[in-house]
Design a protein around this motif. Structure first.
Motif, PDB file in Angstrom:
ATOM      1  N   LYS A  71     -11.403   2.496 -15.285  1.00  0.00           N
ATOM      2  CA  LYS A  71     -10.232   3.069 -16.079  1.00  0.00           C
ATOM      3  C   LYS A  71      -9.655   4.123 -15.251  1.00  0.00           C
ATOM      4  N   THR A  72      -8.461   3.595 -14.724  1.00  0.00           N
ATOM      5  CA  THR A  72      -7.439   4.658 -13.550  1.00  0.00           C
ATOM      6  C   THR A  72      -6.295   4.458 -14.329  1.00  0.00           C
ATOM      7  N   ILE A  73      -5.415   5.397 -14.037  1.00  0.00           N
ATOM      8  CA  ILE A  73      -4.034   5.350 -13.840  1.00  0.00           C
ATOM      9  C   ILE A  73      -3.486   6.307 -13.059  1.00  0.00           C
ATOM     10  N   ALA A  74      -3.140   5.172 -12.519  1.00  0.00           N
ATOM     11  CA  ALA A  74      -2.214   5.053 -10.908  1.00  0.00           C
ATOM     12  C   ALA A  74      -0.113   5.749 -11.121  1.00  0.00           C
ATOM     13  N   PHE A  75      -0.249   6.684 -10.563  1.00  0.00           N
ATOM     14  CA  PHE A  75       1.327   7.020 -10.794  1.00  0.00           C
ATOM     15  C   PHE A  75       1.764   6.666  -9.282  1.00  0.00           C
ATOM     16  N   ALA A  76       3.413   5.948  -9.732  1.00  0.00           N
ATOM     17  CA  ALA A  76       3.623   5.306  -8.182  1.00  0.00           C
ATOM     18  C   ALA A  76       4.616   6.873  -7.850  1.00  0.00           C
ATOM     19  N   THR A  77       4.528   7.259  -6.213  1.00  0.00           N
ATOM     20  CA  THR A  77       5.031   8.093  -5.258  1.00  0.00           C
ATOM     21  C   THR A  77       6.806   8.004  -4.656  1.00  0.00           C
ATOM     22  N   GLY A  78       6.846   8.180  -3.779  1.00  0.00           N
ATOM     23  CA  GLY A  78       7.760   8.094  -3.086  1.00  0.00           C
ATOM     24  C   GLY A  78       7.373   6.211  -2.487  1.00  0.00           C
ATOM     25  N   VAL A  79       8.877   5.638  -1.875  1.00  0.00           N
ATOM     26  CA  VAL A  79       8.671   4.111  -1.101  1.00  0.00           C
ATOM     27  C   VAL A  79       7.780   3.935  -0.338  1.00  0.00           C
ATOM     28  N   ARG A  80       8.484   4.448   0.402  1.00  0.00           N
ATOM     29  CA  ARG A  80       7.186   4.618   1.802  1.00  0.00           C
ATOM     30  C   ARG A  80       5.919   5.508   1.576  1.00  0.00           C
ATOM     31  N   SER A  81       5.565   5.861   0.817  1.00  0.00           N
ATOM     32  CA  SER A  81       4.079   6.635   1.074  1.00  0.00           C
ATOM     33  C   SER A  81       2.775   5.641   0.691  1.00  0.00           C
ATOM     34  N   LYS A  82       1.821   5.714   1.077  1.00  0.00           N
ATOM     35  CA  LYS A  82       1.019   4.933   1.219  1.00  0.00           C
ATOM     36  C   LYS A  82       0.104   5.325   0.458  1.00  0.00           C
ATOM     37  N   ASP A  83       0.132   6.796  -0.013  1.00  0.00           N
ATOM     38  CA  ASP A  83      -1.054   7.523  -1.339  1.00  0.00           C
ATOM     39  C   ASP A  83      -0.418   7.443  -1.763  1.00  0.00           C
ATOM     40  N   ARG A  84      -1.578   7.724  -3.068  1.00  0.00           N
ATOM     41  CA  ARG A  84      -0.807   7.254  -5.187  1.00  0.00           C
ATOM     42  C   ARG A  84      -1.836   8.522  -5.261  1.00  0.00           C
ATOM     43  N   GLU A 125      -4.776  -5.362   3.686  1.00  0.00           N
ATOM     44  CA  GLU A 125      -5.440  -6.303   3.920  1.00  0.00           C
ATOM     45  C   GLU A 125      -7.112  -6.310   3.260  1.00  0.00           C
ATOM     46  N   ARG A 126      -7.296  -4.908   2.834  1.00  0.00           N
ATOM     47  CA  ARG A 126      -8.102  -4.752   2.533  1.00  0.00           C
ATOM     48  C   ARG A 126      -8.459  -4.242   0.878  1.00  0.00           C
ATOM     49  N   LYS A 127      -9.292  -3.337   0.959  1.00  0.00           N
ATOM     50  CA  LYS A 127      -9.834  -2.911  -0.534  1.00  0.00           C
ATOM     51  C   LYS A 127      -9.140  -1.257  -0.797  1.00  0.00           C
ATOM     52  N   ASN A 128      -8.329  -1.037  -1.407  1.00  0.00           N
ATOM     53  CA  ASN A 128      -7.621   0.217  -1.538  1.00  0.00           C
ATOM     54  C   ASN A 128      -8.673   1.420  -1.700  1.00  0.00           C
ATOM     55  N   HIS A 129      -8.821   2.766  -0.832  1.00  0.00           N
ATOM     56  CA  HIS A 129      -9.416   3.404  -0.625  1.00  0.00           C
ATOM     57  C   HIS A 129      -8.804   5.263  -1.927  1.00  0.00           C
ATOM     58  N   ILE A 130     -10.211   5.550  -2.008  1.00  0.00           N
ATOM     59  CA  ILE A 130      -9.954   6.618  -2.949  1.00  0.00           C
ATOM     60  C   ILE A 130     -10.374   7.742  -2.468  1.00  0.00           C
TER      61      ILE A 130
END
Length: 141
Positions: A71-84, A125-130
């Motif tokens: 269970k995770t809660i992801a927060f949105a950041t900037g439009v061009r940002s690749k990390d959250r 193309e791959r799973k997200n990295h945490i």
């Protein structure tokens, strides 16, 4: 008389084959309930692992089964940002059962209300990295 005997014998053989197939499908190794059965081969296997390994909950270090989610809660950041920024609550085992929960960074014992602070890197193309930064005590976000 002989025809009835052969017919009954064929029905018994077909019934045994159908029971065997049903037992294999519902209680065999490919069944989704197989790991929870008492005769499962996974019973003696340790369910503990190291945080960061695949299919290991980062909060309680228990090996998760196929289909289990964290269970995770992801927060949105900037439009061009690749990390959250992500808050990781834990898996079903550590949220509902009385399993000890520890921060993998500072080794602080966590309660059910505590969470891990992490960065999630989106990969197309791959799973997200945490990347876990710490708990809500050692890493104030």
């Amino acid at each position: 008389m002989m025809g009835e005997f052969i017919q009954i014998l064929l029905f018994v053989i077909c019934g045994i084959i159908l029971l065997w197939i049903g037992q294999f499908l519902f209680f065999g190794p490919m069944s989704p309930i197989y790991p929870y059965l008492p005769w499962s081969k996974n019973k003696g296997v340790s369910r503990r692992g190291r945080p960061g390994d695949p299919m290991i909950c980062p909060v309680c270090s228990i090996r998760m089964l196929r289909g289990d989610l964290v269970k995770t809660i992801a927060f949105a950041t900037g439009v061009r940002s690749k990390d959250r920024l992500v808050h990781i609550k834990g898996c079903i085992s550590c949220l509902e059962n009385n399993v000890p929960r520890y921060c993998p960074i500072c080794k602080h014992k966590m309660t059910v209300k505590d969470y891990l602070v992490a960065r999630m890197f989106d990969r197309p193309e791959r799973k997200n990295h945490i990347h876990v930064l710490g708990c809500n005590y050692c890493k104030k976000a």
